[in-house]
Design a protein around this motif. Structure first.
Motif, PDB file in Angstrom:
ATOM      1  N   ALA A  94      23.927 -78.307  21.025  1.00 27.01           N
ATOM      2  CA  ALA A  94      22.587 -77.744  21.215  1.00 27.01           C
ATOM      3  C   ALA A  94      21.648 -78.158  20.091  1.00 27.01           C
ATOM      4  N   LEU A  95      22.157 -78.197  18.854  1.00 21.89           N
ATOM      5  CA  LEU A  95      21.318 -78.608  17.720  1.00 21.89           C
ATOM      6  C   LEU A  95      20.921 -80.082  17.829  1.00 21.89           C
ATOM      7  N   ILE A  96      21.827 -80.907  18.296  1.00 26.81           N
ATOM      8  CA  ILE A  96      21.508 -82.326  18.502  1.00 26.81           C
ATOM      9  C   ILE A  96      20.412 -82.464  19.554  1.00 26.81           C
ATOM     10  N   LEU A  97      20.513 -81.663  20.620  1.00 26.94           N
ATOM     11  CA  LEU A  97      19.512 -81.724  21.683  1.00 26.94           C
ATOM     12  C   LEU A  97      18.137 -81.295  21.166  1.00 26.94           C
ATOM     13  N   THR A  98      18.064 -80.143  20.508  1.00 23.70           N
ATOM     14  CA  THR A  98      16.769 -79.664  20.018  1.00 23.70           C
ATOM     15  C   THR A  98      16.213 -80.584  18.929  1.00 23.70           C
ATOM     16  N   GLY A  99      17.085 -81.087  18.066  1.00 21.89           N
ATOM     17  CA  GLY A  99      16.620 -82.013  17.036  1.00 21.89           C
ATOM     18  C   GLY A  99      16.086 -83.302  17.626  1.00 21.89           C
ATOM     19  N   GLY A 100      16.772 -83.804  18.666  1.00 17.25           N
ATOM     20  CA  GLY A 100      16.289 -85.008  19.329  1.00 17.25           C
ATOM     21  C   GLY A 100      14.943 -84.802  19.994  1.00 17.25           C
ATOM     22  N   ILE A 101      14.749 -83.609  20.610  1.00 19.60           N
ATOM     23  CA  ILE A 101      13.467 -83.317  21.247  1.00 19.60           C
ATOM     24  C   ILE A 101      12.352 -83.267  20.210  1.00 19.60           C
ATOM     25  N   VAL A 102      12.639 -82.662  19.055  1.00 22.62           N
ATOM     26  CA  VAL A 102      11.644 -82.623  17.980  1.00 22.62           C
ATOM     27  C   VAL A 102      11.273 -84.046  17.559  1.00 22.62           C
ATOM     28  N   GLY A 103      12.279 -84.905  17.426  1.00 21.02           N
ATOM     29  CA  GLY A 103      12.006 -86.291  17.048  1.00 21.02           C
ATOM     30  C   GLY A 103      11.165 -87.009  18.081  1.00 21.02           C
ATOM     31  N   ILE A 104      11.488 -86.816  19.370  1.00 19.87           N
ATOM     32  CA  ILE A 104      10.742 -87.473  20.436  1.00 19.87           C
ATOM     33  C   ILE A 104       9.278 -87.049  20.417  1.00 19.87           C
ATOM     34  N   LEU A 105       9.045 -85.738  20.338  1.00 18.53           N
ATOM     35  CA  LEU A 105       7.670 -85.243  20.371  1.00 18.53           C
ATOM     36  C   LEU A 105       6.906 -85.590  19.101  1.00 18.53           C
ATOM     37  N   SER A 106       7.621 -85.897  18.032  1.00 23.43           N
ATOM     38  CA  SER A 106       6.962 -86.306  16.797  1.00 23.43           C
ATOM     39  C   SER A 106       6.653 -87.798  16.789  1.00 23.43           C
ATOM     40  N   GLY A 107       7.071 -88.499  17.841  1.00 21.95           N
ATOM     41  CA  GLY A 107       6.851 -89.942  17.874  1.00 21.95           C
ATOM     42  C   GLY A 107       7.767 -90.687  16.924  1.00 21.95           C
ATOM     43  N   LYS A 108       8.900 -90.064  16.562  1.00 19.40           N
ATOM     44  CA  LYS A 108       9.847 -90.669  15.628  1.00 19.40           C
ATOM     45  C   LYS A 108      11.174 -90.918  16.336  1.00 19.40           C
ATOM     46  N   ALA A 109      12.071 -91.602  15.641  1.00 22.05           N
ATOM     47  CA  ALA A 109      13.398 -91.837  16.203  1.00 22.05           C
ATOM     48  C   ALA A 109      14.127 -90.511  16.352  1.00 22.05           C
ATOM     49  N   PRO A 110      14.656 -90.190  17.539  1.00 21.91           N
ATOM     50  CA  PRO A 110      15.311 -88.893  17.738  1.00 21.91           C
ATOM     51  C   PRO A 110      16.626 -88.748  16.992  1.00 21.91           C
ATOM     52  N   GLY A 111      17.334 -89.868  16.757  1.00 21.59           N
ATOM     53  CA  GLY A 111      18.648 -89.795  16.123  1.00 21.59           C
ATOM     54  C   GLY A 111      18.658 -89.102  14.769  1.00 21.59           C
ATOM     55  N   PRO A 112      17.847 -89.558  13.802  1.00 26.11           N
ATOM     56  CA  PRO A 112      17.857 -88.910  12.480  1.00 26.11           C
ATOM     57  C   PRO A 112      17.462 -87.438  12.530  1.00 26.11           C
ATOM     58  N   ARG A 113      16.521 -87.079  13.410  1.00 28.49           N
ATOM     59  CA  ARG A 113      16.119 -85.670  13.511  1.00 28.49           C
ATOM     60  C   ARG A 113      17.245 -84.818  14.090  1.00 28.49           C
ATOM     61  N   ALA A 114      17.962 -85.367  15.066  1.00 24.23           N
ATOM     62  CA  ALA A 114      19.096 -84.642  15.630  1.00 24.23           C
ATOM     63  C   ALA A 114      20.185 -84.442  14.582  1.00 24.23           C
ATOM     64  N   LEU A 115      20.446 -85.487  13.802  1.00 27.69           N
ATOM     65  CA  LEU A 115      21.462 -85.384  12.745  1.00 27.69           C
ATOM     66  C   LEU A 115      21.044 -84.361  11.692  1.00 27.69           C
ATOM     67  N   ARG A 116      19.756 -84.331  11.366  1.00 24.25           N
ATOM     68  CA  ARG A 116      19.259 -83.364  10.379  1.00 24.25           C
ATOM     69  C   ARG A 116      19.500 -81.941  10.857  1.00 24.25           C
ATOM     70  N   GLN A 117      19.178 -81.652  12.122  1.00 27.85           N
ATOM     71  CA  GLN A 117      19.406 -80.312  12.658  1.00 27.85           C
ATOM     72  C   GLN A 117      20.889 -79.956  12.625  1.00 27.85           C
ATOM     73  N   LEU A 118      21.723 -80.927  12.961  1.00 28.86           N
ATOM     74  CA  LEU A 118      23.165 -80.678  12.988  1.00 28.86           C
ATOM     75  C   LEU A 118      23.694 -80.355  11.603  1.00 28.86           C
ATOM     76  N   LEU A 119      23.266 -81.114  10.597  1.00 27.90           N
ATOM     77  CA  LEU A 119      23.744 -80.893   9.231  1.00 27.90           C
ATOM     78  C   LEU A 119      23.287 -79.545   8.692  1.00 27.90           C
ATOM     79  N   ILE A 120      22.047 -79.159   9.017  1.00 27.31           N
ATOM     80  CA  ILE A 120      21.545 -77.859   8.563  1.00 27.31           C
ATOM     81  C   ILE A 120      22.374 -76.729   9.165  1.00 27.31           C
TER      82      ILE A 120
END
Length: 362
Positions: A317-343
């Motif tokens: 779920a954290l990977i999904l929400t982090g990826g969505i944040v990345g997509i809507l930010s116009g950035k690569a979704p992968g790093p944002r998903a990983l950031r959410q997961l690590l937190i």
């Protein structure tokens, strides 16, 4: 000037030919994506997207001329571009536009200095056009999106940390489950109360700042020579001379149009703030949704198995929400998903170790 093809590869390296072929595949895919998104839009947005599609068609022709008879069989675009095409055809929403913004930024980097400078400039400008279009969608959904993402993430992380810590202490599965349910309700109620207070306070501040209706109704009776309306504009930060001129113009317009509101410049738009009850309700639901996920395994099993399953579900779920944040930010979704997961996993690791320590002591 377009190159002419002579000899084996016309003096062009095989690596360049492969790069041009990949670029050709991307340009063709991006043309189709813009067309797909345009079909789901109307008015000015549709025309802008169709214009971008035609630009991608010109880029396709450019690479066809570069390659000449070395075009070869059509290549498939990248997996990212194919996924973007799926989003465009399925939704045609801000998600697709946000990914297109990222795609155009990558396309700018993809084109080399050997390419036509006009192509490189086109890609850079396309990124800005798509950024502007995506910004409209981001602005429209910013409030709901913020409540959803932060609510779900808070529920996921806080309740995972709670049940993992309690579970690691060795307490019975029923106790862990009850603790998770209590954490769900306590957190959701806290989120709802906080959102209600926040929105209510914002509405009250705007209401206090808005000009009163009675003041507007009394404006026609002002002494035109003294014109105290000028003082209102000065209080808003306008210089005295300019404020006098604005007041004179406002009163002149007021004589022509009795419905004109000379004080409306600072009138608060409470509709943009929203309802505090709606904000509270959405925050409660989003937090509860996130907090429910880590306690589901404890309904069916217990011990380390339940902890492991809970961590896996929350991680997805954290990977999904982090990826969505990345997509809507116009950035690569992968790093944002990983950031959410690590937190999330970082917080859970801390409480897990604490639970082990307390379990040993007890």
């Amino acid at each position: 000037m377009r190159p002419t093809w002579t000899g084996h590869n016309g003096g062009v390296k095989d690596a360049e030919i492969r790069r041009w072929r990949r670029s050709l595949a991307e340009e063709r895919a991006e043309y189709a994506i813009y067309r797909a998104v345009a079909e789901k839009k109307t008015g000015q947005e549709r025309e802008i997207l169709l214009g971008l599609a035609e630009a991608e068609r010109r880029h396709e022709e450019y690479y066809l001329q570069l390659l000449g008879d070395r075009v070869g069989p059509p290549l498939r675009p990248s997996l990212r571009t194919r996924f973007l095409g799926f989003l465009a055809r399925a939704f045609g929403s801000v998600f697709a536009l946000a990914l297109m913004q990222y795609s155009e930024m990558r396309a700018t980097a993809r084109t080399g200095h050997e390419d036509d400078p006009a192509i490189v400039a086109d890609e850079a400008v396309h990124a800005e056009v798509v950024r502007a279009l995506a910004t409209r969608g981001r602005s429209a959904m910013s409030g709901t999106f913020r409540a959803a993402v932060f609510g779900v993430n808070d529920g996921l992380v806080s309740n995972l940390a709670l049940v993992v810590g309690v579970g690691a202490s060795g307490m019975a599965t029923n106790t862990v489950l009850f603790t998770g349910i209590a954490g769900l309700l306590a957190g959701a109620l806290s989120m709802a109360a906080g959102e209600w207070v926040s929105v209510s306070s914002q509405r009250e501040l705007l209401e206090a700042s808005a000009p009163s209706d009675e003041s507007s109704e009394r404006l026609p009776d002002l002494n035109v020579d003294a014109n105290e309306l000028s003082l209102v504009y000065q209080a808003r930060g306008v210089e005295a001379g300019e404020a006098d001129a604005m007041a004179q113009l406002a009163l002149a317009r007021l004589r022509r149009d009795r419905a004109y509101d000379a004080l409306a410049a600072d009138r608060a738009d409470l509709t943009e703030v929203g309802s505090p009850w709606r904000a509270a309700g959405s925050s409660f639901c989003f937090f509860a949704l996130g907090a429910l996920i880590p306690i589901i395994p404890f309904i069916f099993t217990g011990g380390l198995l339940a902890i492991g399953v809970a961590a896996a579900l929350v991680g997805a779920a954290l990977i999904l929400t982090g990826g969505i944040v990345g997509i809507l930010s116009g950035k690569a979704p992968g790093p944002r998903a990983l950031r959410q997961l690590l937190i999330g996993y970082g917080a859970a690791a801390v409480t897990y170790l604490l639970g082990l320590a307390f379990g040993t002591v007890l």
